[in-house]
Design a protein around this motif. Structure first.
Motif, PDB file in Angstrom:
ATOM      1  N   PRO A  60      45.372  48.505  50.950  1.00 36.91           N
ATOM      2  CA  PRO A  60      46.385  47.711  51.309  1.00 36.91           C
ATOM      3  C   PRO A  60      47.148  48.138  52.445  1.00 36.91           C
ATOM      4  O   PRO A  60      46.913  49.092  53.119  1.00 36.91           O
ATOM      5  N   GLN A  61      47.912  47.223  53.066  1.00 36.25           N
ATOM      6  CA  GLN A  61      48.959  47.190  54.146  1.00 36.25           C
ATOM      7  C   GLN A  61      49.642  48.730  54.158  1.00 36.25           C
ATOM      8  O   GLN A  61      49.985  49.374  54.905  1.00 36.25           O
ATOM      9  N   GLN A  62      50.422  48.671  52.754  1.00 33.87           N
ATOM     10  CA  GLN A  62      51.163  49.787  52.515  1.00 33.87           C
ATOM     11  C   GLN A  62      50.467  50.532  51.493  1.00 33.87           C
ATOM     12  O   GLN A  62      50.344  50.280  50.316  1.00 33.87           O
ATOM     13  N   PHE A  63      49.953  51.838  51.897  1.00 34.41           N
ATOM     14  CA  PHE A  63      49.222  52.515  50.821  1.00 34.41           C
ATOM     15  C   PHE A  63      50.033  53.904  50.577  1.00 34.41           C
ATOM     16  O   PHE A  63      50.311  54.710  51.297  1.00 34.41           O
ATOM     17  N   ALA A  64      50.265  53.957  49.196  1.00 35.47           N
ATOM     18  CA  ALA A  64      51.290  55.122  49.139  1.00 35.47           C
ATOM     19  C   ALA A  64      50.441  56.248  48.809  1.00 35.47           C
ATOM     20  O   ALA A  64      49.331  56.435  48.180  1.00 35.47           O
ATOM     21  N   LEU A  65      51.124  57.630  49.595  1.00 37.56           N
ATOM     22  CA  LEU A  65      50.221  58.662  49.444  1.00 37.56           C
ATOM     23  C   LEU A  65      51.260  59.631  48.834  1.00 37.56           C
ATOM     24  O   LEU A  65      52.369  59.668  48.800  1.00 37.56           O
ATOM     25  N   LEU A  66      50.823  60.713  48.022  1.00 34.50           N
ATOM     26  CA  LEU A  66      51.440  61.689  47.470  1.00 34.50           C
ATOM     27  C   LEU A  66      52.373  62.540  48.574  1.00 34.50           C
ATOM     28  O   LEU A  66      51.491  63.260  49.198  1.00 34.50           O
ATOM     29  N   PRO A  67      53.558  62.590  48.455  1.00 31.98           N
ATOM     30  CA  PRO A  67      54.022  63.346  49.639  1.00 31.98           C
ATOM     31  C   PRO A  67      53.753  64.881  49.623  1.00 31.98           C
ATOM     32  O   PRO A  67      53.960  65.594  50.839  1.00 31.98           O
ATOM     33  N   PHE A  68      53.590  65.496  48.538  1.00 31.96           N
ATOM     34  CA  PHE A  68      53.354  67.057  48.485  1.00 31.96           C
ATOM     35  C   PHE A  68      51.995  67.431  48.653  1.00 31.96           C
ATOM     36  O   PHE A  68      51.918  68.599  48.197  1.00 31.96           O
ATOM     37  N   LEU A  69      51.163  66.633  49.016  1.00 28.04           N
ATOM     38  CA  LEU A  69      49.680  66.848  49.396  1.00 28.04           C
ATOM     39  C   LEU A  69      49.508  67.045  50.830  1.00 28.04           C
ATOM     40  O   LEU A  69      49.893  66.111  51.548  1.00 28.04           O
ATOM     41  N   LEU A 124      51.859  68.042  55.185  1.00 29.52           N
ATOM     42  CA  LEU A 124      51.891  67.506  54.153  1.00 29.52           C
ATOM     43  C   LEU A 124      51.948  65.960  54.474  1.00 29.52           C
ATOM     44  O   LEU A 124      52.472  65.744  55.732  1.00 29.52           O
ATOM     45  N   ALA A 125      51.874  65.094  53.494  1.00 23.41           N
ATOM     46  CA  ALA A 125      51.674  63.782  53.910  1.00 23.41           C
ATOM     47  C   ALA A 125      53.023  63.154  54.347  1.00 23.41           C
ATOM     48  O   ALA A 125      52.970  62.305  55.063  1.00 23.41           O
ATOM     49  N   ASN A 126      54.158  63.724  53.699  1.00 23.08           N
ATOM     50  CA  ASN A 126      55.371  63.248  53.978  1.00 23.08           C
ATOM     51  C   ASN A 126      55.893  63.636  55.374  1.00 23.08           C
ATOM     52  O   ASN A 126      56.982  63.330  55.893  1.00 23.08           O
ATOM     53  N   LYS A 127      55.127  64.571  56.044  1.00 27.74           N
ATOM     54  CA  LYS A 127      55.412  64.966  57.533  1.00 27.74           C
ATOM     55  C   LYS A 127      54.657  64.174  58.621  1.00 27.74           C
ATOM     56  O   LYS A 127      54.882  64.615  59.707  1.00 27.74           O
ATOM     57  N   LEU A 128      53.719  63.506  58.151  1.00 30.28           N
ATOM     58  CA  LEU A 128      52.661  62.860  59.052  1.00 30.28           C
ATOM     59  C   LEU A 128      53.446  61.643  59.751  1.00 30.28           C
ATOM     60  O   LEU A 128      54.423  61.121  59.175  1.00 30.28           O
ATOM     61  N   SER A 129      52.932  61.357  60.827  1.00 31.45           N
ATOM     62  CA  SER A 129      53.381  60.013  61.462  1.00 31.45           C
ATOM     63  C   SER A 129      52.923  58.817  60.915  1.00 31.45           C
ATOM     64  O   SER A 129      51.987  58.695  60.037  1.00 31.45           O
ATOM     65  N   GLY A 130      53.392  57.688  61.225  1.00 27.56           N
ATOM     66  CA  GLY A 130      53.071  56.473  60.328  1.00 27.56           C
ATOM     67  C   GLY A 130      51.417  56.241  60.996  1.00 27.56           C
ATOM     68  O   GLY A 130      50.872  55.655  59.949  1.00 27.56           O
ATOM     69  N   GLY A 131      50.999  56.288  62.083  1.00 27.85           N
ATOM     70  CA  GLY A 131      49.612  56.256  62.392  1.00 27.85           C
ATOM     71  C   GLY A 131      48.851  57.158  61.651  1.00 27.85           C
ATOM     72  O   GLY A 131      47.897  56.740  61.144  1.00 27.85           O
ATOM     73  N   GLU A 132      49.162  58.494  61.567  1.00 32.63           N
ATOM     74  CA  GLU A 132      48.332  59.283  60.769  1.00 32.63           C
ATOM     75  C   GLU A 132      48.088  59.126  59.227  1.00 32.63           C
ATOM     76  O   GLU A 132      47.319  59.120  58.379  1.00 32.63           O
ATOM     77  N   ARG A 133      49.237  58.651  58.579  1.00 35.91           N
ATOM     78  CA  ARG A 133      49.362  58.024  57.374  1.00 35.91           C
ATOM     79  C   ARG A 133      48.412  57.003  57.150  1.00 35.91           C
ATOM     80  O   ARG A 133      47.903  56.931  55.935  1.00 35.91           O
ATOM     81  N   LYS A 134      48.542  56.200  58.024  1.00 31.63           N
ATOM     82  CA  LYS A 134      47.669  54.919  58.188  1.00 31.63           C
ATOM     83  C   LYS A 134      46.079  55.320  58.093  1.00 31.63           C
ATOM     84  O   LYS A 134      45.323  54.904  57.085  1.00 31.63           O
ATOM     85  N   ARG A 135      45.803  56.214  58.879  1.00 36.34           N
ATOM     86  CA  ARG A 135      44.269  56.666  58.985  1.00 36.34           C
ATOM     87  C   ARG A 135      44.108  57.400  57.816  1.00 36.34           C
ATOM     88  O   ARG A 135      42.874  57.434  57.397  1.00 36.34           O
ATOM     89  N   LEU A 136      44.931  58.264  57.191  1.00 35.84           N
ATOM     90  CA  LEU A 136      44.473  58.894  56.078  1.00 35.84           C
ATOM     91  C   LEU A 136      44.265  57.908  54.882  1.00 35.84           C
ATOM     92  O   LEU A 136      43.332  58.461  53.993  1.00 35.84           O
ATOM     93  N   SER A 137      45.063  57.248  54.538  1.00 40.13           N
ATOM     94  CA  SER A 137      45.065  56.329  53.688  1.00 40.13           C
ATOM     95  C   SER A 137      43.663  55.448  53.672  1.00 40.13           C
ATOM     96  O   SER A 137      42.949  55.289  52.617  1.00 40.13           O
ATOM     97  N   ILE A 138      43.027  55.098  54.791  1.00 44.00           N
ATOM     98  CA  ILE A 138      41.805  54.771  55.133  1.00 44.00           C
ATOM     99  C   ILE A 138      40.763  55.568  54.858  1.00 44.00           C
ATOM    100  O   ILE A 138      39.730  55.116  54.286  1.00 44.00           O
TER     101      ILE A 138
END
Length: 629
Positions: free
Chosen positions: A127-136, A179-193
């Motif tokens: 999905p467009q907004q993919f929730a990642l666990l912040p402490f991983l 940590l996932a909560n320290k990633l940039s928006g683009g990095e979070r998007k690529r990680l979710s993919i």
């Protein structure tokens, strides 16, 4: 834990629990990343898809999709473009099987009607907004996804290679230990993919995969998707407004406008079709921008005529192309696409783990999050110890003083209130529903495995907090130091703590955080009136007494009173000649207790906890059902 060594970022110490000893070539074949692995070719066709939603019951109807017809080809990357509200996300959810109620029309896979349950094992939807666990960390997120989704034979090297390959292909190698909560928006998007690319699905659906990415990262991602498509993967991306360079990398285009399909076919033919309807694209103009200008009526022309021409052209081209694809499919790798086995050729790496195996992996993940979220853990423990010390100071040595019985009873009641509310309020946010739904709907794990691990991993902290609070306050307030009374008081404290957390989980799962925080005191405080502290059970009106039987506070308070003053307790100390509360039996009689035995109270509280967990589990099942609606 999945902690990393700062000197060697590719070394994952947590996975050393698994065995070594598999050849590198076998790893590559298993992963299907380095060596191109041919998937089952899945040609998706949908005809006359319509979807509507209702507002205010069935008074107001809004149509999202209107007789959408098209196809998605295996081995090609298809882009779905259209303005906001055109129905792109809805179409992806319907194709993926996440949304299936109130849907009209047919979806076929290789000419056979889609089996929704089986098809979901062959596809992934991001999905467009993919929730990642912040402490991983990035590494841990990919590794745990690999453990949950692939048959890697309990081997460390496989998991490590998967993480490195995915990270390198998506440009995440430099942030593996972030940590996932320290990633940039683009990095979070690529990680979710990346976590969904692990299984090498036969169908890969992505909603706005390039949002938040720069041009270089977007092109890198599209190249990765092209590599997947070359291995017979059906790749579909819904993009709001792609650039010229990006649109040039797609094979097929599907255009949606207000729920209608305004084109579906090869990218090379779209300008000819639009030109035949009177819409001419200027030279060197962005195709996507031109198409969006046309369908949003920024260019003069007849959209209804364009719609008719697009439908006519699609019908002409569909028969020849689909017949060719069908012939090719029937002759490859002995695949007989009969109704019972169209989707049974699941990728060799994908597996269905047992509940126990899923629980072990989820338990590892939960331990990492608990360790990283040390601030909340320490705050919980510190709050219990601090309030226990405060109680001990205020009610110091009240427990065996006959003159201070009423104050001691108030201390016992306050003890129960604190344990309940201190554990129910934080539990409202205990279940990250969005992350759970995304992972569950993409077949990461079962609800049973997730729910059991979530409850059991927090149980030790509940017992520790309740025990520390109870022992400190029990000793400082001067209660009778007998082992059986201490054990009985401890059992009531632990049960009311677990019950409070379960109430918090229920309100948090059924409602959002704001409503949940309001509902806990709003629903719990009326039950306090029937607990037997403010109003004795015998003094409650006959028509209201049934309400006292459903108040768990009543049973917890009576259990506490019996543990402190029951079971033939010796007379209390009294400095005066006569004290009415000198006898423990007189104290219980004054409070109209006991009404039930202590062990029945334990069973009643246990039944409350069990019933509430059943309700929570049912609510989560309903959430899953509603997410697909």
């Amino acid at each position: 834990m999945l902690e990393t060594d700062g000197n060697n970022k590719n070394d994952v110490t947590a996975v050393q629990m698994f065995d070594n000893g598999i050849e590198l070539s076998e790893l590559k074949n298993l992963m299907g990343i380095t060596e191109k692995k041919q998937r089952s070719q899945l040609h998706i066709e949908f005809n006359d898809l319509s979807y509507s939603v209702y507002h205010n019951g069935k008074e107001a109807k809004k149509t999202i999709l209107r007789n959408v017809t098209g196809h998605l080809e295996s081995g090609k990357v298809t882009v779905i473009i259209g303005p906001s509200g055109a129905g792109k996300t809805t179409l992806l959810k319907i194709i993926s099987g996440e949304r299936w109620l109130n849907v009209d029309g047919t979806i076929t896979i290789n000419g056979v009607e889609r089996n929704r349950g089986t098809f979901r094992k062959q596809m992934c939807y991001v999905p467009q907004q993919f929730a990642l666990l912040p402490f991983l960390t990035t590494r841990e997120t990919l590794y745990i996804a690999a453990r949950l989704k692939l048959d890697i034979k309990r081997n460390e090297q496989v998991a490590r290679m998967i993480v490195n390959e995915i990270a390198e292909s998506l440009g995440l190698s430099n942030c593996l230990d972030t940590l996932a909560n320290k990633l940039s928006g683009g990095e979070r998007k690529r990680l979710s993919i990346g976590v969904e690319m692990i299984t090498s699905p036969s169908v890969f659906l992505l909603d706005e995969p390039t949002s938040g990415l720069d041009s270089a990262a977007s092109n890198q991602l599209i190249n990765v998707l092209h590599n997947m498509a070359r291995t017979n993967c059906t790749v579909v991306c819904a993009i709001h407004q792609p650039s010229s360079q990006m649109i040039s990398q797609f094979d097929n285009i599907m255009v949606l406008d207000r729920g209608r399909c305004m084109y579906c076919g090869p990218k090379s033919d779209i300008l000819n079709v639009y030109e035949s309807a009177g819409f001419t694209c200027p030279r060197f103009y962005n195709i996507a921008e031109f198409v969006l200008e046309v369908i949003t009526e920024q260019r003069d022309g007849d959209l209804e005529n364009l719609y008719k021409i697009c439908c006519s052209e699609y019908k002409k081209s569909k028969d020849d192309k689909y017949l060719k694809n069908k012939i090719n499919l029937s002759t490859t790798s002995e695949q007989n696409f009969k109704k019972d086995d169209v989707l049974t050729s699941v990728n060799s790496t994908k597996q269905t783990l047992s509940t126990w195996q899923q629980q072990k992996i989820l338990f590892l993940r939960a331990l990492i999050c608990i360790k990283r979220d040390s601030t909340m853990t320490m705050l919980r423990f510190a709050a219990h110890v601090t309030v226990a010390l405060l109680l001990g100071v205020v009610f110091y040595n009240f427990g065996d003083d006959a003159k201070k019985v009423n104050s001691n009873i108030a201390c016992l009641f306050f003890l129960l209130l604190f344990l309940f509310f201190a554990n129910s309020m934080p539990a409202v946010q205990m279940f990250p529903t969005e992350a759970f739904l995304q992972e569950h709907l993409n077949n990461w794990y079962s609800l049973r495995a997730y729910y059991s691990v979530k409850i059991l991993t927090d149980l030790p902290m509940q017992i520790l907090c309740a025990s520390s609070f109870m022992f400190i306050s029990y000793y400082m307030t001067g209660q009778l130091m007998e082992s059986n009374r201490i054990l009985q008081t401890w059992s009531i404290c632990v049960l009311i703590t677990i019950l409070g957390q379960t109430v918090g989980i229920l309100t948090g799962s059924a409602f959002n955080t704001e409503i949940g925080i309001f509902l806990i005191p709003a629903l719990s405080i009326p039950l306090l009136l029937f607990a037997g502290f403010f109003l004795k059970i015998g003094e409650i009106s006959m028509y209201l007494q049934p309400l006292s039987t459903i108040s768990f506070f009543r049973y917890a308070f009576e259990g506490m009173m019996q543990a402190i003053y029951g079971f033939n307790r010796p007379n209390l100390y009294c400095s005066e000649i006569y004290c009415y509360h000198h006898s423990s039996n007189a104290i219980l009689s004054m409070m109209d207790m006991p009404t039930v035995s202590f062990y029945v109270i334990l069973m009643i509280l246990g039944c409350w906890i069990f019933c509430l967990h059943v309700i929570v589990y049912t609510v989560l099942c309903w959430k899953i059902y509603y997410a697909r609606k």
